[in-house]
Design an enzyme around this catalytic site. Sequence first.
Site, mmCIF file in Angstrom:
data_model
loop_
_atom_site.group_PDB
_atom_site.id
_atom_site.type_symbol
_atom_site.label_atom_id
_atom_site.label_comp_id
_atom_site.label_asym_id
_atom_site.label_seq_id
_atom_site.Cartn_x
_atom_site.Cartn_y
_atom_site.Cartn_z
ATOM 1 N N LYS A 134 -25.745 19.059 -16.040
ATOM 2 C CA LYS A 134 -26.672 19.712 -15.109
ATOM 3 C C LYS A 134 -25.900 20.554 -14.098
ATOM 4 C CE LYS A 134 -30.149 18.582 -11.666
ATOM 5 N NZ LYS A 134 -30.857 17.535 -10.969
ATOM 6 N N GLU B 245 -15.410 14.676 -16.296
ATOM 7 C CA GLU B 245 -15.275 14.124 -17.646
ATOM 8 C C GLU B 245 -15.727 15.142 -18.686
ATOM 9 O OE1 GLU B 245 -16.644 12.751 -14.995
ATOM 10 O OE2 GLU B 245 -16.700 10.575 -15.075
ATOM 11 N N GLY C 93 -30.894 13.845 -13.430
ATOM 12 C CA GLY C 93 -30.050 13.630 -14.609
ATOM 13 C C GLY C 93 -30.545 12.502 -15.499
ATOM 14 N N ARG C 94 -30.897 11.366 -14.886
ATOM 15 C CA ARG C 94 -31.296 10.202 -15.700
ATOM 16 C C ARG C 94 -32.737 10.291 -16.179
ATOM 17 N NH1 ARG C 94 -29.693 9.138 -10.711
ATOM 18 N NH2 ARG C 94 -31.183 8.433 -9.131
ATOM 19 N N LYS D 135 -16.312 9.386 -7.543
ATOM 20 C CA LYS D 135 -15.870 10.665 -8.123
ATOM 21 C C LYS D 135 -14.862 11.339 -7.200
ATOM 22 C CE LYS D 135 -20.106 12.077 -10.576
ATOM 23 N NZ LYS D 135 -21.171 13.080 -10.636
HETATM 24 O O1 F6P Z 1 -23.492 9.344 -12.867
HETATM 25 C C1 F6P Z 1 -23.759 10.280 -11.880
HETATM 26 C C2 F6P Z 1 -24.395 11.499 -12.425
HETATM 27 O O2 F6P Z 1 -24.575 12.387 -11.370
HETATM 28 C C3 F6P Z 1 -25.722 11.213 -13.132
HETATM 29 O O3 F6P Z 1 -26.788 11.124 -12.304
HETATM 30 C C4 F6P Z 1 -25.762 12.322 -14.101
HETATM 31 O O4 F6P Z 1 -26.666 12.023 -15.105
HETATM 32 C C5 F6P Z 1 -24.324 12.374 -14.569
HETATM 33 O O5 F6P Z 1 -23.579 12.121 -13.406
HETATM 34 C C6 F6P Z 1 -23.896 13.654 -15.221
HETATM 35 O O6 F6P Z 1 -24.013 14.756 -14.370
HETATM 36 P P1 F6P Z 1 -23.997 16.220 -14.939
HETATM 37 O O7 F6P Z 1 -25.166 16.361 -15.870
HETATM 38 O O8 F6P Z 1 -24.115 17.114 -13.754
HETATM 39 O O9 F6P Z 1 -22.709 16.432 -15.675
#
Ligand code: F6P
Length: 541
Positions: free
Chosen positions: A200, A206, A260-261, A505
């Site tokens: 997102k 990662e 995100g979730r 993070k």
């Molecule tokens: O785990 C934290 C988080 O911000 C989640 O809410 C999200 O789903 C995930 O990291 C991945 O984030 P992104 O889609 O921005 O890479």
Amino acid sequence: MSRNNLKGWQQLETMAAASEGKQIKALFANDSERFANYHLAHSGILFDYSKNRISDDVKAALVQLARECEVEAWRDAMFAGDKINRTEGRSVLHTALRSDHCPNQAIGQQVQEELDHIRSFSERARSGQLFGYSGQVITDVVCLGVGGSNLGPEMVTEALPSQPGDTVKLHYISSVDAVPLEHLLAGLSAATTLFIVASKTFTTTETLLNAAAAKRWLLSEAPETAIALHFVAVTEDTDKAASFGITPDYCFRIWDWVGGRFSLWSAIGLPIAIGRGYSAFESLLSGASAMDEHFRSADIAQNIPMMMALVGVWNTTFLNINTLAILPYDQQLHQLPSYLQQAEMESNGKSVNWQGEHIQYNTCPILWGQTGINGQHAFYQLLHQGSHDVASDFIVSANSCAQSDIHHQHLLANCFAQSQALMNGVGEEEVKRELLANGLNNNEIEQLAPHKVHAGNRPTNTLIIDTLDAFHLGALIALYEHKIFVQGIIWEIYSFDQWGVQLGKLLATNMLGDVQPGSAVDRYDSSTNGLLNHIKSVSHS
Ligand code: F6P
């Protein structure tokens, strides 16, 4: 008024104190209609909450609490697009991704455009019309993403059985550990592999590290222009995706109002459409939409997400049962516990209320679990006889997707037998009678009996899905989403931010330089210094 001054809350506190020693099985003995009165069904899902320590009084007080907390008004505000995610100043509109009820036309149009994009792109992929830099057909799609950008699509594609038309192989990489990625790429051909970078924010370390590694792997044999044909992005930040080299046709949008979730309904679900077909993705959305309609319209006591939330609040907040096991009796749902861990614990794993005050009651339980049959041969011992009181959700489908009935009958029998055993337990008298019948003498019976007693009275929900297909899976996921929402309102928690994740993070980014070879570190606490310096002393690099 603070939550614990509400009438419903106070009644529940009194009832919880008085419930000590009361047995669920006694509630059944006194009410032949208990199942009829304590189950609900909608969208092909039956929710049985009768095997909880809940009486009619408790149920009435829970419904009253929901009314006093104005859950219906909050629900309507969410669907209307109000900025209920106040700590981030955002609307919460994942429901708009799967329903005709959009808060405004502009959002509806954006959603439709992305759905059309998902449809056309997935159909091209599935019909062999996506080509790599050398002109060969794309055969493998590697999905790079983490958390909400990975768990939903992976859980759903695992849950939906592969069909004959599923021509493209999907692979998921979420860990920053290079081993799985290197292992996967060693078996793939760059000319026929497409990467979906799902992020997102397009800033998650990662995912970006894996995307950069994938790019290097591709460019080790292909020209720079190949990036345009081998990388897709799903993101809110389309500029960052463009800087990576992703072209507009290969870039899918999500918006700040999709958490995100809660994002598998958006283009984050593109792998589902590619792997299981666009019509399966559409059915998933329809199932969720059916549950949305139920959630929007049913009275609290008849509303499955609301009642499931209230039962959870009763167990956690009033009975101090602080863990919830998720136990699917369908192997296809093996990733559901991990998926729900993020959905629930990242949403409601908080202890500060809307006023910024420290919360004095239990909020989100610790979620864990795995498929029931495997769990039975692992941790069910603790569920039955351990010192922790654990609540459980048993999930099973009425109809199997497999050919063999007998296997499914075993699953069903085990599922129902376990929840029955957790409720009934086995009392000392019964154990002793059985040992006597087996020919043990009094001394042997006295010694062995305590070890064979099962206290019982463990609360469980059972969810039966008609069939584990895309529609019912969509409804099931939406049910849990709405449960989480309702619990957040009752606990006065902002469910849609995740500040707790940000801290780790930030610290990891700051520490990166210190894990590299070099002189000893002394700027942290002695444990962190010691761990870092140990790594430096034994590292082979
Ligand atoms: O785990 C934290 C988080 O911000 C989640 O809410 C999200 O789903 C995930 O990291 C991945 O984030 P992104 O889609 O921005 O890479």
